[in-house]
Design an enzyme around this catalytic site. Structure first.
Site, mmCIF file in Angstrom:
data_model
loop_
_atom_site.group_PDB
_atom_site.id
_atom_site.type_symbol
_atom_site.label_atom_id
_atom_site.label_comp_id
_atom_site.label_asym_id
_atom_site.label_seq_id
_atom_site.Cartn_x
_atom_site.Cartn_y
_atom_site.Cartn_z
ATOM 1 N N GLU A 180 9.679 -10.152 41.873
ATOM 2 C CA GLU A 180 10.094 -9.526 40.550
ATOM 3 C C GLU A 180 11.513 -9.524 40.128
ATOM 4 O O GLU A 180 12.304 -8.649 40.739
ATOM 5 C CB GLU A 180 9.502 -8.233 40.550
ATOM 6 C CG GLU A 180 8.105 -7.990 40.446
ATOM 7 C CD GLU A 180 7.453 -7.003 39.755
ATOM 8 O OE1 GLU A 180 6.576 -6.921 39.138
ATOM 9 O OE2 GLU A 180 8.394 -5.564 40.136
ATOM 10 N N GLY B 129 10.811 -5.771 32.198
ATOM 11 C CA GLY B 129 10.750 -5.085 30.892
ATOM 12 C C GLY B 129 11.803 -5.537 29.828
ATOM 13 O O GLY B 129 12.262 -4.657 28.739
ATOM 14 N N ASN C 217 0.661 -2.820 36.540
ATOM 15 C CA ASN C 217 1.415 -1.768 37.010
ATOM 16 C C ASN C 217 1.679 -0.860 36.173
ATOM 17 O O ASN C 217 2.862 -1.191 34.980
ATOM 18 C CB ASN C 217 2.812 -2.294 37.728
ATOM 19 C CG ASN C 217 3.907 -1.148 38.278
ATOM 20 O OD1 ASN C 217 3.466 0.260 38.077
ATOM 21 N ND2 ASN C 217 4.927 -1.210 38.590
ATOM 22 N N LYS D 38 3.061 1.866 35.599
ATOM 23 C CA LYS D 38 4.204 2.683 35.900
ATOM 24 C C LYS D 38 4.057 3.919 35.404
ATOM 25 O O LYS D 38 2.863 4.495 35.506
ATOM 26 C CB LYS D 38 5.672 2.038 35.262
ATOM 27 C CG LYS D 38 5.881 0.516 35.523
ATOM 28 C CD LYS D 38 6.861 -0.152 35.033
ATOM 29 C CE LYS D 38 7.287 -1.628 35.561
ATOM 30 N NZ LYS D 38 8.410 -2.250 35.056
ATOM 31 N N HIS E 201 9.084 -1.187 44.850
ATOM 32 C CA HIS E 201 9.369 -1.744 43.484
ATOM 33 C C HIS E 201 10.917 -1.697 43.101
ATOM 34 O O HIS E 201 11.374 -0.587 43.619
ATOM 35 C CB HIS E 201 8.314 -0.967 42.592
ATOM 36 C CG HIS E 201 8.394 -1.638 41.098
ATOM 37 N ND1 HIS E 201 9.534 -1.445 40.287
ATOM 38 C CD2 HIS E 201 7.789 -2.640 40.304
ATOM 39 C CE1 HIS E 201 9.444 -2.119 39.223
ATOM 40 N NE2 HIS E 201 8.351 -2.706 39.179
ATOM 41 N N GLU F 281 12.272 -0.246 40.801
ATOM 42 C CA GLU F 281 12.619 0.913 40.081
ATOM 43 C C GLU F 281 12.739 1.912 41.035
ATOM 44 O O GLU F 281 13.388 2.861 41.090
ATOM 45 C CB GLU F 281 11.472 1.129 39.166
ATOM 46 C CG GLU F 281 11.811 0.323 37.766
ATOM 47 C CD GLU F 281 10.598 -0.049 37.008
ATOM 48 O OE1 GLU F 281 9.400 0.557 37.170
ATOM 49 O OE2 GLU F 281 10.738 -1.119 36.314
ATOM 50 N N GLY G 4 3.625 -5.563 34.040
ATOM 51 C CA GLY G 4 3.989 -4.006 33.567
ATOM 52 C C GLY G 4 3.542 -3.902 32.273
ATOM 53 O O GLY G 4 2.345 -3.508 31.717
ATOM 54 N N GLY G 5 4.281 -4.048 31.170
ATOM 55 C CA GLY G 5 4.109 -3.420 29.833
ATOM 56 C C GLY G 5 2.732 -4.052 29.324
ATOM 57 O O GLY G 5 2.085 -3.318 28.421
ATOM 58 N N SER H 86 8.153 -9.401 32.656
ATOM 59 C CA SER H 86 7.685 -9.905 31.391
ATOM 60 C C SER H 86 6.469 -10.917 31.341
ATOM 61 O O SER H 86 6.600 -11.926 30.242
ATOM 62 C CB SER H 86 8.963 -10.485 30.448
ATOM 63 O OG SER H 86 9.827 -9.396 30.552
HETATM 64 P P1 13P Z 1 7.084 -5.765 32.810
HETATM 65 O O1 13P Z 1 5.749 -6.714 32.910
HETATM 66 O O2 13P Z 1 6.938 -4.715 31.825
HETATM 67 O O3 13P Z 1 8.390 -6.610 32.789
HETATM 68 O O4 13P Z 1 7.189 -5.447 34.228
HETATM 69 C C1 13P Z 1 7.339 -5.898 35.433
HETATM 70 C C2 13P Z 1 6.903 -5.090 36.436
HETATM 71 O O5 13P Z 1 7.969 -4.252 37.052
HETATM 72 C C3 13P Z 1 5.675 -4.759 37.039
HETATM 73 O O6 13P Z 1 5.759 -4.292 38.136
#
Ligand code: 13P
Length: 247
Positions: A166, A172, A9, A11, A94, A96, A233-234, A212
């Site tokens: 999640e 993050g 993802n 983002k 999600h 967010e 994510g990251g 993470s």
């Molecule tokens: P991170 O892997 O950056 O923690 O993000 C997870 C996420 O929200 C994937 O949708």
């Protein structure tokens, strides 16, 4: 046997040019023999990403969609627009989007129905906050999210969707849930699906862990019984994603 599915993802990261460059870097190294791999890119990157992914087995995903077919919805993107561009997976709900854009279980439910109707696969996200975990209401909360999001969807469709667990406190933050914590909740999600849609749906639905995930913790997390891969994510914005996929 459920096939593992690992999705990135991105983002709100990467311009169209950067997206094409990142895919060029990743695609040579990614091995899609054993796992399904999906890249969920920003809307504006979908067309260049589709082009860059041609000839690979990596699937294209979107991070959101609107639940109407067309019309006066300034700023929104419809399911058929995504479909026509080659999108196969769409993230829905999600945390967010729930937190910053007011998405409720009801909205997520409408989106899920549209994604399925257009022949794409939803990646339904759920997860608790740190205070919910500390209060001991994690399982109850997640069962509610799942029930609300899947309301009115047929068991035959539920079995093909992807659910991503999640925990919000792990997104993050560099603070990953332990593999046992992740397994506990993913097992409960499967149990909730079983109660609502029966054994077959619960055995086929794929459940990811997200929060993470990185190259050093992926193998341990993905080895758990009810965890069928990850939503990353990251670490999906870097070459590290290749290592996660090839874990
Ligand atoms: P991170 O892997 O950056 O923690 O993000 C997870 C996420 O929200 C994937 O949708």
């Amino acid at each position: 046997m459920r096939k593992k599915i690992i999705a990135g993802n991105w983002k709100m990261n990467k311009t169209p040019k950067e997206a094409a460059e990142l895919i060029e870097t990743l695609k040579g190294g990614i091995n899609t023999n054993m796992v399904d791999v999906v890249l969920c890119v920003p809307y504006i990157d979908i067309i260049p990403a589709a082009e860059a992914l041609k000839g690979t087995n990596i699937s294209l995903g979107a991070q959101n969609v609107y639940f109407e077919e067309s019309g006066a919805y300034t700023g929104e993107v419809s399911p058929s627009m995504l479909k026509e561009c080659g999108v196969e997976y769409v993230i829905a709900g999600h945390s967010e989007r729930r937190e910053y854009f007011g998405e409720t279980d009801e909205i997520v439910n409408k989106k899920l129905k549209k994604i399925i109707e257009h022949g794409m696969t939803p990646i339904l996200c759920c997860g608790e906050t740190l205070s919910q975990r500390e209060l001991g209401v994690t399982i109850e909360w997640i069962r509610m999210q799942i029930k609300g999001a899947l309301n009115g969807i047929a068991a035959d469709d539920v079995k093909n969707i992807v659910i991503a667990y999640e925990p919000i406190w792990a997104i993050g933050t560099g603070k990953t849930a332990t593999s046992d914590q992740a397994q506990e909740v993913c097992g409960q999600i499967r149990q909730a699906v079983r109660e609502l849609y029966g054994r077959e749906a619960s055995q086929s639905v794929r459940i990811q862990y997200g929060g993470s995930v990185n190259a050093s913790n992926a193998a341990e997390i993905f080895a758990k019984e009810d965890i069928d891969g990850g939503l990353v994510g990251g670490a999906s914005l870097k070459e590290e994603f290749v290592k996660i996929v090839n874990y």
